[in-house]
Scaffold this motif. Sequence first.
Motif, PDB file in Angstrom:
ATOM      1  N   ALA A 193     117.915  27.401  82.447  1.00  0.00           N
ATOM      2  CA  ALA A 193     118.222  27.107  83.854  1.00  0.00           C
ATOM      3  C   ALA A 193     119.020  28.241  84.488  1.00  0.00           C
ATOM      4  CB  ALA A 193     118.992  25.790  83.952  1.00  0.00           C
ATOM      5  N   PHE A 194     119.997  28.792  83.744  1.00  0.00           N
ATOM      6  CA  PHE A 194     120.773  29.901  84.297  1.00  0.00           C
ATOM      7  C   PHE A 194     119.894  31.133  84.518  1.00  0.00           C
ATOM      8  CE2 PHE A 194     124.832  27.765  83.338  1.00  0.00           C
ATOM      9  CZ  PHE A 194     125.536  28.126  84.466  1.00  0.00           C
ATOM     10  N   HIS A 198     118.661  32.645  88.589  1.00  0.00           N
ATOM     11  CA  HIS A 198     118.956  34.008  89.025  1.00  0.00           C
ATOM     12  C   HIS A 198     117.719  34.922  89.039  1.00  0.00           C
ATOM     13  CE1 HIS A 198     123.270  33.499  89.313  1.00  0.00           C
ATOM     14  NE2 HIS A 198     123.304  32.930  88.126  1.00  0.00           N
ATOM     15  N   ALA A 199     116.736  34.599  88.207  1.00  0.00           N
ATOM     16  CA  ALA A 199     115.545  35.454  88.163  1.00  0.00           C
ATOM     17  C   ALA A 199     114.303  34.598  87.941  1.00  0.00           C
ATOM     18  CB  ALA A 199     115.681  36.491  87.043  1.00  0.00           C
ATOM     19  N   ASP A 207     113.301  25.694  91.495  1.00  0.00           N
ATOM     20  CA  ASP A 207     113.668  24.331  91.880  1.00  0.00           C
ATOM     21  C   ASP A 207     114.096  23.513  90.664  1.00  0.00           C
ATOM     22  OD1 ASP A 207     113.086  24.993  94.465  1.00  0.00           O
ATOM     23  OD2 ASP A 207     111.092  24.051  94.469  1.00  0.00           O
ATOM     24  N   ARG A 208     113.395  23.705  89.531  1.00  0.00           N
ATOM     25  CA  ARG A 208     113.766  22.951  88.326  1.00  0.00           C
ATOM     26  C   ARG A 208     115.110  23.419  87.775  1.00  0.00           C
ATOM     27  NH1 ARG A 208     110.940  22.955  83.862  1.00  0.00           N
ATOM     28  NH2 ARG A 208     109.850  24.931  84.167  1.00  0.00           N
ATOM     29  N   ARG A 212     118.565  21.109  87.402  1.00  0.00           N
ATOM     30  CA  ARG A 212     119.350  20.960  86.175  1.00  0.00           C
ATOM     31  C   ARG A 212     120.819  21.304  86.406  1.00  0.00           C
ATOM     32  NH1 ARG A 212     120.522  21.284  80.472  1.00  0.00           N
ATOM     33  NH2 ARG A 212     122.745  20.902  80.721  1.00  0.00           N
ATOM     34  N   LEU A 213     121.095  22.426  87.053  1.00  0.00           N
ATOM     35  CA  LEU A 213     122.480  22.872  87.225  1.00  0.00           C
ATOM     36  C   LEU A 213     123.220  21.989  88.231  1.00  0.00           C
ATOM     37  CD1 LEU A 213     121.828  26.713  87.143  1.00  0.00           C
ATOM     38  CD2 LEU A 213     122.805  25.297  85.327  1.00  0.00           C
ATOM     39  N   ALA A 214     122.512  21.468  89.230  1.00  0.00           N
ATOM     40  CA  ALA A 214     123.129  20.529  90.175  1.00  0.00           C
ATOM     41  C   ALA A 214     123.476  19.232  89.451  1.00  0.00           C
ATOM     42  CB  ALA A 214     122.185  20.249  91.343  1.00  0.00           C
ATOM     43  N   PHE A 215     122.608  18.799  88.555  1.00  0.00           N
ATOM     44  CA  PHE A 215     122.898  17.599  87.752  1.00  0.00           C
ATOM     45  C   PHE A 215     124.179  17.802  86.951  1.00  0.00           C
ATOM     46  CE2 PHE A 215     122.751  15.388  83.683  1.00  0.00           C
ATOM     47  CZ  PHE A 215     122.645  14.067  84.109  1.00  0.00           C
TER      48      PHE A 215
END
Length: 708
Positions: A193-194, A198-199, A207-208, A212-215
């Motif tokens: 996800a990271f 960023h790339a 979007d996926r 994940r990071l918003a969750f």
Amino acid sequence: MPALAELPVSRVHRVGEKRAEALATLGIETVLDLVTHYPRRYIDRTRQASLAELQPGDEAVVLATVQASSTRRTRQGRALVEVDVDDGSGRLRVGFFNQSWRARQLPVGTEAMFFGKVDLYRGRRRMTNPVVDLVGNRTGRIVPVYPTSERSGVGGWEFGEWIDEALRRAGELLDPVPPQVRSRLGLMGRTEAFRAIHAPQSFDERDRARHRLAFDELLRLQLQVVRRRIALERDARGLRHVVDPPPERALVARFLAALPFSLTDAQRRAVEQIDADLAGPLPMHRLLQGDVGSGKTVVALAALLTAVQGGHQGALMAPTEVLAEQHYLSVQRLLGDLTVPDPGRLSGTRPLELALLTSRTPGAERARLQQGLQRGEVDVVVGTHALITEDVLFSSLGVVVIDEQHRFGVEQRAALRAKGRQGGGADPDLLVMTATPIPRTAAMVVFGDLDVTELDELPPGRAPVSTHWARTAEDEQGAFERIRAEVASGRRAYVVCPLVEGSERVQAASATAERERLAHGALGGLRLGLLHGQLKAADKEAVMAAFRAGDVDVLVATTVIEVGVDVPEATVMVVEDAQHFGIAQLHQLRGRVGRSDLPSWCYLVSDADSPEAVRRLQALESSTDGFELAEVDLELRGEGTILGVRQKGRSDLKLASLRRGDRSLVEAARTVAEELLGEDPTLHGVPGLAEEVDLLVGEEDAAFLAKS
């Protein structure tokens, strides 16, 4: 992530001392800060406008390379940087006035995005002072654009290089979300996800990654909320209230039966939910929110009287003296001549004792009240923070209602609990009221440790208020003509003075001057009253009594009329300089009219043309639904205004949103938090998660989550 938080950003290659100082101005001090500095938008190289197709008047984003650059002074002495850019399909000249630094930012060979309007100058297409984003040497189809500032001197393209290196050297990141949860919710792994935020290789992947990071952000907040709630319940000393007493003690039933109106179905449901809490073994922690005019005060008063009918006391706490005084008058009217059992009296009863306690209460009266509270002779007290000072002692505090809860802090709640526990007592039950609704998703985060009751129904016989944005002098004249017409028909009106910066004294002076202006102008010949925060309580009540009785036609007032004022004959409101008020405040003010079946009007006088003011006033003009307006308010002002002032902001929501789009994510995070803590209250079995919550949502930083 805790490990990344311990590494200074200077551990990344090419981030020397000067670059580290520049990054610090953006709040980036550690490697964790760096990798959570997310792109503000993404450029799809295949979807930019080509220079060849641009026409004068077009507003567009173009991706082009600088071919030539020059700097000169115009005849007016202004610095002008001109660059010629090329995207392979054509050329365009871009000019920057009084931005000499652009020559250093855009040397020949630089690839950048230019966003602006195309015009013609001496027969040649040109963009003037466009927005510029540097792309750097990134060659992917999707280019991230990072937030930066001119002051920092850090180019957006540098972030891509630094973050790429940091993530590469960090290797596989610890993923504290259990595999079964990730699988059930379809979440990608944290390391992936990271990289993808960023790339990204595609917008779907981006979007996926954001999902994940918003969750993760929301899960950390919800874990803190649920953990706090579990701790409160573990330490609680509950008080089981008598909700179904014998007839001679049935205070609530007598109060409701004496009301000159019937409760709405929503009010009945709210009273039932609150009764269930009050009868239970744990202290109530409930949020009561409803639209303006939905009848929250009656429901709150029923809860306070439940405490009194069981031999305890009730307290209603407001954030300001003006609000406390208004609540006191409103409660006084609603209670009427209600009595409580008193075996010491010949009649066997005495009038219910209601008191007001604020910092304005005179010394002798304050001493008498304090004695009455300590002896149990005062049944219900309305007040401000004065209620939780050390010298105020209760005989047995049973229920506390807090109005406008977001203005109170966690320390105040602790103080109220201590008041209940005096002399070996129990924790008082807590009911929190919001003046205007906040979005349901936000309520799950901000008031996450409270059960929520919504009053989603207005009393019958209310005519909707017709709202008009008065943009011109003619519109404003029309508003005052409406006041004259309604007064001629026996109705009344409010004029709300412009919001003035400064103290209550400054506000009062402004209101006084406005009343004089109107009395000698637009409303000449009408009987004008004046209400502001500097008036003594007796004077305020005299003005309101005259207004209610019809001896005053128009009440010129500051925002002291925002809550608690109920005059059914008032059918017009004019709010001057409405652009200075927020959506919630304007909606609250508007709620002072339309309190009967008479047609009512609200005029928002403003010539503002800023995009935010326009959106705000248009929203109020088109909707009278407080829940709908709360969503608009959140979209306009962002999460910060709802979350409140935070500690040092590492844990601010960077990707997650409390807006409608992330509602399901908030709910999923809440469910997972309850599951994880239900199985393992210490989170020892979930490596890294407890440490992450403590780091990013530490106890101090989480205080806003428990302001109730």
